[in-house]
Design a protein around this motif. Structure first.
Motif, short mmCIF file in Angstrom:
data_model
loop_
_atom_site.label_atom_id
_atom_site.label_comp_id
_atom_site.label_asym_id
_atom_site.label_seq_id
_atom_site.Cartn_x
_atom_site.Cartn_y
_atom_site.Cartn_z
N SER A 1 -0.61 9.04 -3.33
CA SER A 1 1.08 9.31 -2.94
C SER A 1 1.44 8.05 -2.62
CB SER A 1 0.58 9.94 -1.66
OG SER A 1 0.12 9.09 -0.49
N GLN B 1 5.58 18.14 0.17
CA GLN B 1 6.25 17.80 -1.25
C GLN B 1 7.94 17.44 -0.77
OE1 GLN B 1 4.73 20.83 -0.58
NE2 GLN B 1 6.25 22.42 -0.89
N TYR C 1 8.49 13.81 -1.07
CA TYR C 1 8.63 13.01 -2.29
C TYR C 1 9.92 13.35 -3.07
CZ TYR C 1 3.74 12.13 -1.07
OH TYR C 1 2.75 11.79 -0.39
#
Length: 69
Positions: free
Chosen positions: A11, A51, A54
């Motif tokens: 990540s 998510q 991101y």
């Protein structure tokens, strides 16, 4: 909310910076509808969906993490 600093593998948070995505954080069981969430340490935004962090649009305009999305 918890202040756990665990880092998800693969990540943005795995990069060596002062500003990163941290989580999962777990709310204490005493919180009604306790959940797991992730936090951007640059803009301090949180989401229950990892998510989201991101996506550049999720972060504040001046967020340093957003530039890496």
């Amino acid at each position: 909310m918890s202040t756990s600093n665990s880092t998800p593998k693969n990540s943005i948070a795995s990069e060596q910076t002062d500003h990163q995505i941290t989580g999962p954080h777990h709310e204490p069981p005493s919180v009604a509808n306790a959940t797991t969430y992730w936090r951007c340490t640059s803009c301090n935004r949180e989401s229950i969906r990892e998510q989201d962090l991101y996506c550049e649009a999720f972060h504040a305009e001046e967020c340093e993490v957003a530039d890496r999305c």
